[in-house]
Design an enzyme around this catalytic site. Structure first.
Site, PDB file in Angstrom:
ATOM      1  N   ASP A 110      -3.384   4.168  -1.787  1.00 29.28           N
ATOM      2  CA  ASP A 110      -4.239   4.605  -0.778  1.00 29.28           C
ATOM      3  C   ASP A 110      -4.563   6.320  -0.789  1.00 29.28           C
ATOM      4  OD1 ASP A 110      -5.837   4.581   1.456  1.00 29.28           O
ATOM      5  OD2 ASP A 110      -4.340   4.245   2.810  1.00 29.28           O
ATOM      6  N   LYS A 164       0.813  -1.171  -0.122  1.00 29.83           N
ATOM      7  CA  LYS A 164      -0.246  -0.072  -0.143  1.00 29.83           C
ATOM      8  C   LYS A 164       0.975   1.267   0.094  1.00 29.83           C
ATOM      9  CE  LYS A 164      -2.021   1.726   3.734  1.00 29.83           C
ATOM     10  NZ  LYS A 164      -1.558   3.254   3.843  1.00 29.83           N
ATOM     11  N   ASP A 167     -13.339  14.851  -3.643  1.00 29.31           N
ATOM     12  CA  ASP A 167     -13.546  16.189  -4.365  1.00 29.31           C
ATOM     13  C   ASP A 167     -14.722  16.409  -5.220  1.00 29.31           C
ATOM     14  OD1 ASP A 167     -12.790  18.721  -5.570  1.00 29.31           O
ATOM     15  OD2 ASP A 167     -10.541  18.228  -5.083  1.00 29.31           O
ATOM     16  N   LYS A 220      -7.352   8.369  -1.088  1.00 27.24           N
ATOM     17  CA  LYS A 220      -8.457   8.678  -0.794  1.00 27.24           C
ATOM     18  C   LYS A 220      -9.153   9.754  -1.618  1.00 27.24           C
ATOM     19  CE  LYS A 220      -7.400   6.836   4.023  1.00 27.24           C
ATOM     20  NZ  LYS A 220      -6.178   6.529   3.729  1.00 27.24           N
ATOM     21  N   ARG A 276       2.087  -1.113  10.978  1.00 28.02           N
ATOM     22  CA  ARG A 276       2.926  -1.223  12.065  1.00 28.02           C
ATOM     23  C   ARG A 276       3.470  -2.562  12.858  1.00 28.02           C
ATOM     24  NH1 ARG A 276       0.682   4.406  14.606  1.00 28.02           N
ATOM     25  NH2 ARG A 276      -1.158   3.612  13.344  1.00 28.02           N
ATOM     26  N   THR A 332     -10.768   3.995  10.429  1.00 26.01           N
ATOM     27  CA  THR A 332     -10.566   3.111  11.479  1.00 26.01           C
ATOM     28  C   THR A 332     -10.024   3.911  12.971  1.00 26.01           C
ATOM     29  OG1 THR A 332      -8.556   2.084  10.825  1.00 26.01           O
ATOM     30  CG2 THR A 332     -10.404   0.869  10.421  1.00 26.01           C
TER      31      THR A 332
END
Length: 240
Positions: A59, A32, A64, A61, A214, A122
């Site tokens: 990614d 990603k 607009d 997002k 992570r 999330t």
């Protein structure tokens, strides 16, 4: 199932990226690329990742007006990314424009990128939803409604937490893709994520893809962590 585990390359420099990615390249991981990396390294690094034979989830997002999203998607389609996303909160017209742009920009003979919509991040919980976003509905109901809107708008799936994956599929279709971030190994810290799950939990809850950052990228041994995540995701991992 290894190709359904997406490693989040949440770094901003080429040096950081190579330190993170080089040990994992032998696995040809699905990766990603988020805003941090894309805005500093640009499209050329996407092309480099594709030259290495990696699948890429871009990614960024998009959110607009419909015309702007359509034009942006037209250009993104030429990068040959595998998954791209936009915000469901942009509305049906914007999401339909995203698909139109991808269709226009995809080179002849290639499959257009899979397009998914972000429902709620999330890091969002019920308190934030009500007090900051002023949405006075249960979080799961909002996620479900956004998922249904994305489905009716012609998108291929959504980004949601693992805890909402089955809800989305019940409201749309079993073929509607759920990509779930917020994945942690059991011993890891939640950090800024609120709606988290382990890889095994996400699999049982109905996720199609998991995004892991992570737990792999900040592990003392990223290769061992990646192997542990993929084993748990494929239900081969047995807790010691």
């Amino acid at each position: 199932m290894r190709d359904r585990v997406i490693v989040a390359l949440d770094v901003s420099t080429q040096e950081e990226l190579e330190v993170l990615l080089n040990p994992l390249l032998k696995f040809k991981p699905f990766v990603k690329v988020g805003m941090e990396l894309f805005y500093t390294q640009g499209p050329d690094y996407i092309r480099r990742l594709k030259e290495w034979g990696l699948s890429v989830f871009l990614d960024i997002k998009l959110h607009d007006i419909p015309t702007t999203v359509q034009k942006a998607m037209r250009g993104i389609a030429k990068l040959d990314v595998d998954i791209i996303n936009c915000h469901a909160a942009g509305g049906a017209e914007m999401m339909r424009a995203a698909i139109t742009g991808l269709d226009e920009g995809t080179p002849f003979g290639r499959k257009r990128p899979t397009c998914i919509a972000v429902t709620q991040l999330t890091s969002t919980d019920q308190v934030m939803l009500e007090q900051e976003l002023l949405i006075q509905h249960p979080l799961k109901g909002v996620v479900k409604a956004y998922g249904e809107l994305a489905y009716k708008s012609g998108l291929d799936g959504v980004v949601c937490s693992a805890h909402e994956a089955s809800l989305i599929k019940q409201a749309t279709s079993t073929d509607f893709i759920t990509v779930t971030p917020g994945i942690r190994l059991a011993a890891d810290q939640a950090n800024d994520q609120k709606r988290i799950a382990t890889p095994g939990e996400a699999r049982r809850l109905g996720s199609d893809y998991i995004v892991v950052g992570r737990s792999i990228t900040q592990a003392a041994d990223p290769v061992a962590a990646y192997e542990r995540v993929t084993k748990e995701w494929s239900e081969e991992y047995v807790q010691a």
